[in-house]
Motif scaffolding. Structure first.
Motif, short mmCIF file in Angstrom:
data_model
loop_
_atom_site.label_atom_id
_atom_site.label_comp_id
_atom_site.label_asym_id
_atom_site.label_seq_id
_atom_site.Cartn_x
_atom_site.Cartn_y
_atom_site.Cartn_z
N GLN A 73 0.86 -1.19 0.00
CA GLN A 73 0.00 0.00 0.00
C GLN A 73 0.89 1.23 0.00
OE1 GLN A 73 -3.27 0.04 2.79
NE2 GLN A 73 -3.24 -2.20 3.01
N PHE A 74 0.73 2.05 -1.05
CA PHE A 74 1.57 3.24 -1.22
C PHE A 74 0.65 4.45 -1.31
CE2 PHE A 74 3.81 -0.43 -2.71
CZ PHE A 74 5.11 -0.23 -2.28
N THR A 75 0.73 5.29 -0.28
CA THR A 75 -0.15 6.45 -0.18
C THR A 75 0.68 7.72 -0.30
OG1 THR A 75 -1.62 5.21 1.31
CG2 THR A 75 -1.88 7.60 1.23
N ASP A 76 0.31 8.56 -1.30
CA ASP A 76 1.02 9.82 -1.52
C ASP A 76 2.54 9.60 -1.60
OD1 ASP A 76 -1.38 11.26 -1.45
OD2 ASP A 76 -1.30 11.41 0.73
N SER A 77 2.92 8.53 -2.23
CA SER A 77 4.33 8.16 -2.33
C SER A 77 4.76 8.15 -3.80
CB SER A 77 4.58 6.78 -1.71
OG SER A 77 4.20 6.77 -0.34
N THR A 78 6.05 8.16 -3.99
CA THR A 78 6.62 8.12 -5.33
C THR A 78 7.39 6.82 -5.52
OG1 THR A 78 6.83 10.53 -5.45
CG2 THR A 78 8.21 9.22 -6.94
N ARG A 120 -1.70 -1.35 -4.05
CA ARG A 120 -2.62 -0.21 -4.10
C ARG A 120 -1.82 1.08 -4.02
NH1 ARG A 120 -7.15 -0.99 0.36
NH2 ARG A 120 -7.87 0.91 -0.71
N PHE A 121 -2.05 1.95 -5.02
CA PHE A 121 -1.36 3.23 -5.10
C PHE A 121 -2.41 4.33 -5.02
CE2 PHE A 121 1.24 0.08 -7.20
CZ PHE A 121 2.52 0.37 -6.77
N PHE A 170 -4.82 1.73 -8.88
CA PHE A 170 -4.27 3.08 -8.90
C PHE A 170 -5.41 4.06 -8.67
CE2 PHE A 170 -0.14 1.83 -10.47
CZ PHE A 170 -0.40 0.65 -11.16
N SER A 171 -5.36 4.77 -7.56
CA SER A 171 -6.42 5.72 -7.21
C SER A 171 -5.82 7.11 -7.08
CB SER A 171 -7.09 5.29 -5.90
OG SER A 171 -8.06 6.24 -5.50
N SER A 219 -6.20 -1.83 -12.69
CA SER A 219 -7.41 -1.01 -12.60
C SER A 219 -7.02 0.39 -12.12
CB SER A 219 -8.41 -1.64 -11.64
OG SER A 219 -7.83 -1.79 -10.35
N HIS A 220 -7.64 1.41 -12.68
CA HIS A 220 -7.36 2.80 -12.33
C HIS A 220 -8.51 3.34 -11.46
CE1 HIS A 220 -4.60 2.13 -15.63
NE2 HIS A 220 -3.99 3.28 -15.36
#
Length: 434
Positions: free
Chosen positions: A367-372, A391-392, A416-417, A433-434
């Motif tokens: 899980q990658f939140t607000d990450s690069t 999950r991005f 990708f959200s 999925s976007h």
């Protein structure tokens, strides 16, 4: 002793008579043996028996003398031990220094009790220590005594001729306070414990150390704002554990290290306060490096120009809050790198200009939140990069300017959200999925 001598004379005389009688009986049927010849033969036989008995007596006398010498040595060693231990407990720092060297010399000479002597030196380092001159518990010269003990241990852990090496000895520095120290060039074969130790000095060096059989543990150790370096160290066997260790503003370096068939683990370790962990130009060749369940808070972890040929590097269920995990310019040719189930919030995972010729890099269920997450200028010649079920949310995923000559990038239901996804010339193997 006189009784033994008398019995020996009787036995020799009896043996002479028997020998003479046998000679007479064996030679009379064929020819008559002259009496002088028989006497000379009997004397020769008696001489042989006498020489044997004299040899037995001399051997027994030597054994008795050796036993007396051994008991005398043991007594002398015990006296030296008592003297050295008393010096280590003296109030004067100069006397304590003399005790350090005396105990080290005794350990060299007293091979049977070397481990006991080493245990005494380690126990000194485990005693309470106050490095602040303003404190009531401060002892003048104490830091120098401790540094001397570390120096003595280091010198005996390096290559030494004969039986002088302490590399197979167990070193118990559990809960010790290490105000700096130099273990560079040491060879670790036995068990070494820095568990729950406090590293309060500016630098503790394990540069060019060799880790062979045995285990070295820093379990639960606490590292302050100083540096701990393993530059150019070789991990060739056994295990090195930093499990549950805490790093606060520390600098930990494995630059140029060789990670062979050895396990180096940071399970549940906590890195915070701007801590940096650098494995730049390290070589992973059959070893395992694990950061499972580790927590990174504004920490920087770098594997720049590292060569990952074989083995595994795992960050399973690790948590990143801010900070950077960098594999810039690294070369992947067979190792497995796993960020499965990892959580990253506001941080950066960078594979800038990395080369992929083999191996697997997986982000499965991460899980990658607000990450690069970036592969800018990466070169894909083989291997697999898997974002399966990851999950991005927000942030960016980028493959801009990546060179794709082979290999495989798999998404397998990645989500990708509101993430900025830049594929560049890359065409993923399956859609997400976007």
């Amino acid at each position: 002793m006189w009784l033994v001598v008398c019995l020996a004379v009787v036995v020799v005389c009896a043996a002479g008579v028997v020998a003479y009688w046998l000679v007479r009986r064996l030679t009379e049927p064929a020819q008559t043996l002259a009496v002088p010849d028989g006497i000379r033969l009997s004397i020769a036989i008696l001489t042989v028996f006498g020489a044997v008995l004299a040899g037995v007596y001399a051997y027994r006398k030597q054994r008795i003398a050796e036993g007396d010498a051994h008991r005398a040595d043991a007594t002398q060693f015990a006296e030296r031990y008592s003297t050295a231990a008393g010096q280590l407990g003296h109030e004067g720092s100069a006397v304590r220094l003399a005790g350090v060297y005396a105990m080290a010399r005794l350990a060299d000479d007293w091979v049977e009790q070397r481990q006991v002597c080493v245990d005494v030196l380690c126990a000194y380092l485990r005693m309470p220590y106050e490095g602040n001159p303003e404190s009531d518990q401060y002892k003048r010269g104490e830091r120098e005594v401790r540094q001397t003990i570390i120096k003595v241990i280091r010198d005996h852990l390096q290559e030494s001729p004969g039986d002088a090496s302490w590399s197979t000895c167990a070193l118990d520095l559990t809960r010790a306070v290490l105000d700096g120290g130099d273990f560079s060039g040491c060879r670790f074969r036995g068990s070494v414990s820095f568990a729950d130790a406090d590293f309060v000095g500016e630098l503790v060096s394990f540069d060019e150390a060799v880790f062979l059989d045995g285990s070295v543990t820093f379990h639960g150790a606490r590292f302050g704002a100083g540096a701990v370096t393993f530059d150019d160290a070789r991990f060739l066997g056994g295990s090195v554990s930093f499990d549950e260790a805490r790093f606060n503003g520390s600098a930990l370096s494995f630059g140029g290290a060789l990670l062979g068939p050895c396990a180096v683990t940071f399970h549940r370790a906590h890195l915070s306060g701007g801590t940096t962990l650098a494995m730049d130009e390290a070589r992973l060749c059959g070893g395992t490096v694990g950061f499972d369940h580790a927590q990174f808070e504004n920490a920087t972890v770098t594997f720049s120009r590292a060569r990952l040929e074989d083995g595994s590097l795992a960050f399973r269920r690790a948590r990143f809050t801010g900070g950077t995990l960098s594999f810039d310019h690294a070369h992947f040719s067979g190792a497995a790198v796993a960020l499965d189930d990892a959580e990253c919030t506001g941080g950066t995972v960078s594979f800038y200009a990395s080369r992929f010729d083999g191996g697997d890099i997986t982000f499965d269920y991460g899980q990658f939140t607000d990450s690069t997450v970036t592969f800018h200028h990466g070169r894909f010649n083989g291997g697999t990069v898997s974002l399966g079920h990851a999950r991005f949310s927000g942030g960016m995923v980028s493959f801009v300017r990546a060179q794709v000559n082979g290999g495989r990038v798999a998404l397998a239901e990645a989500q990708f959200s509101d993430a900025n996804v830049r594929w560049g010339r890359l065409r993923p193997a399956d859609g997400g999925s976007h």
